[in-house]
Structures are given as structure tokens and as C-alpha cells.
Design a protein around this motif. Structure first.
Motif, mmCIF file in Angstrom:
data_model
loop_
_atom_site.group_PDB
_atom_site.id
_atom_site.type_symbol
_atom_site.label_atom_id
_atom_site.label_comp_id
_atom_site.label_asym_id
_atom_site.label_seq_id
_atom_site.Cartn_x
_atom_site.Cartn_y
_atom_site.Cartn_z
ATOM 1 N N VAL A 9 16.626 20.522 41.010
ATOM 2 C CA VAL A 9 17.861 19.992 40.408
ATOM 3 C C VAL A 9 18.317 18.805 41.250
ATOM 4 N N THR A 10 18.592 17.674 40.592
ATOM 5 C CA THR A 10 19.000 16.467 41.314
ATOM 6 C C THR A 10 20.462 16.150 41.037
ATOM 7 N N ILE A 11 21.012 15.214 41.804
ATOM 8 C CA ILE A 11 22.393 14.783 41.580
ATOM 9 C C ILE A 11 22.517 14.128 40.203
ATOM 10 N N ILE A 170 34.609 16.962 45.390
ATOM 11 C CA ILE A 170 34.483 15.706 46.153
ATOM 12 C C ILE A 170 35.458 14.644 45.629
ATOM 13 N N GLN A 171 35.665 14.644 44.295
ATOM 14 C CA GLN A 171 36.625 13.693 43.719
ATOM 15 C C GLN A 171 38.064 14.062 44.070
ATOM 16 N N GLN A 172 38.361 15.372 44.061
ATOM 17 C CA GLN A 172 39.741 15.807 44.269
ATOM 18 C C GLN A 172 40.136 15.870 45.748
ATOM 19 N N LYS A 197 25.396 17.505 49.318
ATOM 20 C CA LYS A 197 24.426 16.838 50.194
ATOM 21 C C LYS A 197 24.026 15.458 49.647
ATOM 22 N N ALA A 198 24.089 15.289 48.325
ATOM 23 C CA ALA A 198 23.826 13.958 47.752
ATOM 24 C C ALA A 198 24.959 13.007 48.151
ATOM 25 N N HIS A 199 26.183 13.515 48.133
ATOM 26 C CA HIS A 199 27.343 12.706 48.539
ATOM 27 C C HIS A 199 27.221 12.341 50.026
ATOM 28 N N GLU A 200 26.775 13.324 50.796
ATOM 29 C CA GLU A 200 26.570 13.115 52.245
ATOM 30 C C GLU A 200 25.548 11.993 52.471
ATOM 31 N N GLU A 201 24.472 12.036 51.681
ATOM 32 C CA GLU A 201 23.407 11.034 51.825
ATOM 33 C C GLU A 201 23.890 9.636 51.420
ATOM 34 N N ARG A 202 24.718 9.592 50.376
ATOM 35 C CA ARG A 202 25.218 8.306 49.883
ATOM 36 C C ARG A 202 26.245 7.682 50.830
#
Length: 416
Positions: A9-11, A170-172, A197-202
Motif C-alpha cells: 500500500v502506497t501513499i 497530519i492535516q489537523q 512515514k510518507a509525510h516524514e519522508e517528504r
């Protein structure tokens, strides 16, 4: 560094699911908890998914999975199995998509959950005593009639749908540093971990992701230690929403890569957390939805990590049977020392009960129930057994009452 692109499953899958769910699911509110912040020493926000449509996050995954079915598959209908929340999620998604749904639930499922599932138009079949037995029968039926089986957690679309909860967090709460959520089969934890973790990477901003299980239904810690699915021989918890004896293969493959920790909490801590949420935050949450708060209250996470930073706790569901709520509140009050039940053996002579009542009154405790038994297998002739329920102000106050009774020559036994 996590290898996010190799995961099932991806972002991008989660972002696509979020678009699909627009206007179908609620963006549930986030409440700041000052009481929890004081307890752990860093800001705590509660993501109130107990206020989601159908009372839990499950509709996110169910709708994502079912909206992507072909017209032929939709016409054949869907089959699912669940103790409650997944059942309600599938039933709601089915009614929105015009698909017929047959849901298998274990015979002990809470009546409000059965009624709520039926209210969305699904057919409910009670089968077996555990979710695993209901699951096996649901799969067998789906194969027999050619319907689509909607698994509660072991499916990429389900995980992607649940992961939309992570996007909302993450948005809120853009400065979130720790996300804590309950885990049963692992669909929610896996989806949230991919989003975090995708947010962390970005962004390069670390987000710690922690799963929590009830200690008597905790298949993840041994499975992660063995790097293989370790089924439990026995599960026993008030948290029926996460009472899963075997992790899902697909969520497990994500969780072992991405999740920082999976911890356990006791049944007493769960009961305490439920009362804490009702009293301090005015939120009705089912036990499975309160495990994250239980982990914060018991202090384990602070011991392990020190300061958790800005923390979001996912309250994953609020579908609690009022009868269970009554039992849990009593257990929680008892665990917090605010509800005391004692048994005292007396000789049967006038004035004994008056003495006990006087001592309790002098200690400023409040008697809520008295059971006075003269006959019974363990009672000798002329003996009386008295059981007294009372409200106290905490463990210290309870001990004062016990000591005062002992000072009068009585021998109170605490009934747990």
C-alpha cells in the motif's frame, strides 16, 4: 530510511482513497486533552473517530474496497464477518453503493451492534462463538454463492481506506510527533503508518507510530519478535473491536517495516481510560477505541521514550453496548479506588450492622448496596456474611475505611 515504494500500500493509494471518500465519510474532529497533557507532560490531541458515521473508522476501508468492485461483483453482493464495527462499516458502504450485504457475526455480538448493522439494510447471520469462526463461515458462503468477501483488515484497499485517517491527523495537527492507535488485525495501524512515514519522508519531520493491544489479545508483539504470524491460543478482553487472534498477513508486512512499537495495556487500564474519556473529555468510546489513552495513562510510553512530543491518540470507535459500559465503569471506578466492595463475616447479634454503618459514615464513604446472608455452604450456625458496596474518593480513602473497620475488630475482605 523506509522503503515505502516496495510496500503493498502506497501513499498514492491512500490519497486516492481520500478522494473516493469525499462526501461519504466525515472528517472527524480533533479535541485537545488538557487532562492528558498534564499527565504526560506534552500536548495530546484525541482524533474522535468514535463520531464517524456508523461509529468507527471501519467505513473508510469498507467503502474504499467496495466502490472499486466491478458492476458484476457489485451485483453478486458482498459477504463479511465481524463482531460489530466492520459489520456496520460494510453495511453502511453497501447501502450507499446499492450493494446487498450478508454479515456473519459471532453469537455473543453486542445487540446494539447487530441492530445497527441491520438498520443499514444488511442481512445478519449469527454464527460461531468467535470472530474467527464467523470469518471462516463467511468465506465458505462467499465461495459457495460467488459473492465478494470483504475482509476486515487483510486487503490493500481496506488498508488504504483506513490510512485516510492518518492523512487527516497530519492535516489537523501539522506538528504531530507521535501517533498512537489500537491494533487488532492491523489494517488501521498499517494504513496510518504508511501515511505518517510518507509525510516524514517528504518533510524530514519524524513521526513516531505506536500500536497498542489489550494484553490478553496481543498477537503482534510475539509475531514481530518471531518475524512470522503467531496465532494466539486464547484471547480474552473487553476490547471486542481488537480481539483478533492472528495478525493479517498484508498489514503485518507493513507494520514490521514502518511501526516504531507495539505495546500492551491491562484490562484495568482500559476501564480507567474509558472513564477518563467520559469524565474529562465528554467522549463515549468503546474499549478498543480507548487503548491508546490507556497506554498514555499507564505511563509505559513515557518511561520508554521520555517526552513523546505533540501526540495524537486515535479514538477508533464508539460502539459500546450500554450493559458493557455499566460493567466497565464499575471496573474502572474499582481500579481507581473509587468503588469498594467488602465482605465481612459477623456473629449474628444485634447492633453489628449498626457499628459497620457508623464506621463507614464516620469515614465519609457512601454505601450503595448491602447484601446480608444468613445461610450458605461456608457459613456456620449463628454466622452472618455481609457484602457492602460503597463509593470512596480513591485508593487512600479506601484504605482509611478498611483500617477504621479493622480498628473496630472487624475483618473486611476486599472483593475484586
Amino acid at each position: 530510511m523506509h522503503h515505502l515504494e516496495n510496500l503493498p500500500v502506497t501513499i498514492q493509494d491512500i490519497e486516492a482513497a481520500a478522494r473516493l471518500l469525499e462526501g461519504v465519510t466525515e472528517v472527524t474532529p480533533v479535541a485537545h486533552s488538557r487532562a492528558l497533557e498534564r499527565k504526560i507532560g506534552s500536548p495530546v490531541h484525541l482524533k474522535a473517530e468514535n463520531l464517524q458515521r456508523s461509529g468507527s473508522f471501519k467505513v473508510r476501508g469498507a467503502y474504499t474496497r467496495m466502490a472499486k468492485l466491478s458492476e458484476e461483483e457489485k451485483a453478486a453482493g458482498v459477504v463479511a464477518a465481524s463482531a460489530g464495527n466492520h459489520a456496520q462499516g460494510v453495511a453502511l458502504a453497501a447501502s450507499k453503493l446499492g450493494i446487498s450485504a450478508r454479515i456473519y457475526m459471532p453469537k455473543g455480538a453486542a445487540l446494539p451492534k447487530i441492530a445497527a448493522t441491520q438498520s443499514h439494510g444488511a442481512e445478519v447471520v449469527l454464527f460461531g462463538t468467535t470472530v474467527d469462526e464467523a470469518l471462516a463461515e463467511a468465506k465458505r458462503h462467499a465461495e459457495e454463492v460467488g459473492a465478494v468477501f470483504v475482509h476486515p483488515f487483510d486487503n490493500a484497499d481496506i488498508v488504504a481506506g483506513q490510512g485516510t485517517l492518518g492523512l487527516e491527523v497530519i492535516q489537523q495537527v501539522p506538528d504531530v510527533e507521535t501517533i498512537i492507535t489500537g491494533v487488532g488485525g492491523g489494517g488501521l495501524l498499517a494504513g496510518v503508518a504508511v501515511a505518517a512515514k510518507a509525510h516524514e519522508e517528504r518533510t524530514g519531520r519524524k513521526i513516531r507510530v505506536i500500536g497498542v493491544q489489550a494484553e490478553h489479545a496481543a498477537a503482534y508483539p510475539p509475531s514481530l519478535a518471531a518475524d512470522a504470524l503467531v496465532p494466539l491460543k486464547r484471547i480474552s478482553t473487553i476490547a471486542d473491536g481488537i480481539a483478533v487472534g492472528r495478525p493479517g498477513q498484508l498489514p503485518f508486512s507493513i507494520i514490521k517495516e514502518l511501526v516504531d512499537d507495539v505495546v500492551t495495556v491491562s484490562e484495568d487500564d482500559l476501564a480507567r481510560a474509558l472513564i477518563f474519556l467520559i469524565e474529562r473529555n465528554k467522549l463515549v468510546v468503546e474499549p478498543a477505541g480507548a487503548v491508546g489513552v490507556a497506554a498514555l495513562i499507564d505511563g509505559k510510553l513515557n518511561e520508554r521514550y521520555g517526552n513523546l512530543g505533540s501526540t495524537v491518540c486515535l479514538l477508533s470507535g464508539g460502539n459500546i453496548d450500554p450493559m458493557l459500559m455499566l460493567k466497565v465503569i464499575q471496573r474502572g471506578l474499582s481500579a481507581a479506588g473509587r468503588y469498594l466492595t467488602i465482605k465481612i463475616m459477623l456473629t449474628d447479634r444485634p447492633g453489628e450492622l449498626a457499628t459497620i454503618a457508623r464506621v463507614i459514615a464516620e469515614c465519609d464513604a457512601n454505601v450503595t448496596g448491602v447484601d446480608h446472608t444468613r445461610v450458605g455452604g461456608s457459613l456456620s450456625m449463628g454466622d452472618v456474611s455481609i457484602t457492602i458496596d460503597m463509593e470512596t474518593k480513591g485508593n487512600e480513602h479506601s484504605n482509611e475505611v478498611l483500617q477504621a473497620l479493622e480498628a473496630e475488630g472487624l475483618r473486611p475482605i476486599v472483593v475484586s
